[in-house]
Design a protein around this motif. Sequence first.
Motif, PDB file in Angstrom:
ATOM      1  N   ALA A  95       0.825  -1.211   0.000  1.00  0.00           N
ATOM      2  CA  ALA A  95       0.000   0.000   0.000  1.00  0.00           C
ATOM      3  C   ALA A  95       0.858   1.259   0.000  1.00  0.00           C
ATOM      4  N   ARG A  96       1.898   1.271   0.798  1.00  0.00           N
ATOM      5  CA  ARG A  96       2.763   2.457   0.860  1.00  0.00           C
ATOM      6  C   ARG A  96       3.474   2.688  -0.469  1.00  0.00           C
ATOM      7  N   ALA A  97       3.908   1.620  -1.103  1.00  0.00           N
ATOM      8  CA  ALA A  97       4.573   1.756  -2.401  1.00  0.00           C
ATOM      9  C   ALA A  97       3.611   2.287  -3.453  1.00  0.00           C
ATOM     10  N   ILE A  98       2.371   1.816  -3.425  1.00  0.00           N
ATOM     11  CA  ILE A  98       1.360   2.309  -4.362  1.00  0.00           C
ATOM     12  C   ILE A  98       1.054   3.782  -4.086  1.00  0.00           C
ATOM     13  N   GLY A  99       0.937   4.145  -2.806  1.00  0.00           N
ATOM     14  CA  GLY A  99       0.707   5.539  -2.452  1.00  0.00           C
ATOM     15  C   GLY A  99       1.810   6.435  -2.961  1.00  0.00           C
ATOM     16  N   ASP A 100       3.058   6.005  -2.771  1.00  0.00           N
ATOM     17  CA  ASP A 100       4.187   6.801  -3.258  1.00  0.00           C
ATOM     18  C   ASP A 100       4.163   6.926  -4.782  1.00  0.00           C
ATOM     19  N   ALA A 101       3.842   5.808  -5.466  1.00  0.00           N
ATOM     20  CA  ALA A 101       3.854   5.820  -6.928  1.00  0.00           C
ATOM     21  C   ALA A 101       2.764   6.727  -7.493  1.00  0.00           C
TER      22      ALA A 101
END
Length: 312
Positions: free
Chosen positions: A244-250
């Motif tokens: 989720a955090r990686a998707i948020g950053d992307a």
Amino acid sequence: MSATDINEKGTNMHVFVTGASGWIGSATVDELLTAGHRVTGLARSDTSAAAVQAKGAEVLRGDLDDLEALRRGADAADGVVHLANKHDFAHPEVSDAAERAAVETLGEALVGSGRPLVVASGVARLAGDRAATEADPNPAVGPHSMRGGGENRALDFVDQGVRTVIARFAPTVHGSGDSGFVSLITEAARRHGAAAIIGEGSNGWAAVHRTDAARLVRLGLEGAPAGTRMHVTAEDAVPTRDIARAIGDALGVPVTTIEPADAVDHFGFVGPFYAMEMAATSTATRDLLGWQPTGPTLLEDIAAGAYTAARS
């Protein structure tokens, strides 16, 4: 048996591949052709047939409901890779019935031949709250169970002279162009303007890059012993909160937390899967086949824009 011994046994095969134009199947066809094998791919549409032919493979028209086509494809081949699945999440009984019938048809065509039958399965629901291993039996037994009990039904054919090999795939076989679970989770984040973590997000998902998955399918086809359960997993357990955090950053959106009871409303049908523990190790698979993943990790793919760049 060494990896060299295994690999040398499977050269110059004619391989029948179901799902040949799909996400994993198309990469597998590329892998098989590059290794010198001849490939016939099942294709249910003109578009699929053209995609298979463009790779240099032959085409057999039909789908999973065309059992006669499946039988012809298996009869004419030195080995079968069964990757197709209807994935009808709204009507799982339809997918389950088709999967069981397909496995039975392919297995029956190979009885007594010693030829390989590689059957796609998954790591979900194998081991509860721990990482699944290749030694864990699949609890799905019978025609009305998950995927029609196809994994166990395929293994029944080992005693009938079929070299059945089970390929248990990670819940995410990732890469640029993937339209699977991570793509759906990313689209939910885009839709809601926030990437959601379900509860603490401590449950882990196994992951594997598409090219690594295709290579392992080839290795298993070429010489894994009858009854082998391969775990097509490069990463044992990527915490879903990290996804989720990686998707948020992307996407450039915040990360939020939702309750498990709200998972379906937020994500759709993928919500319950996203909340599941789907970790799995592949130690035994690597030791048997000498397979070492070389592709990017799931978080690297997300950060590189595999799920966001094309839609920006």
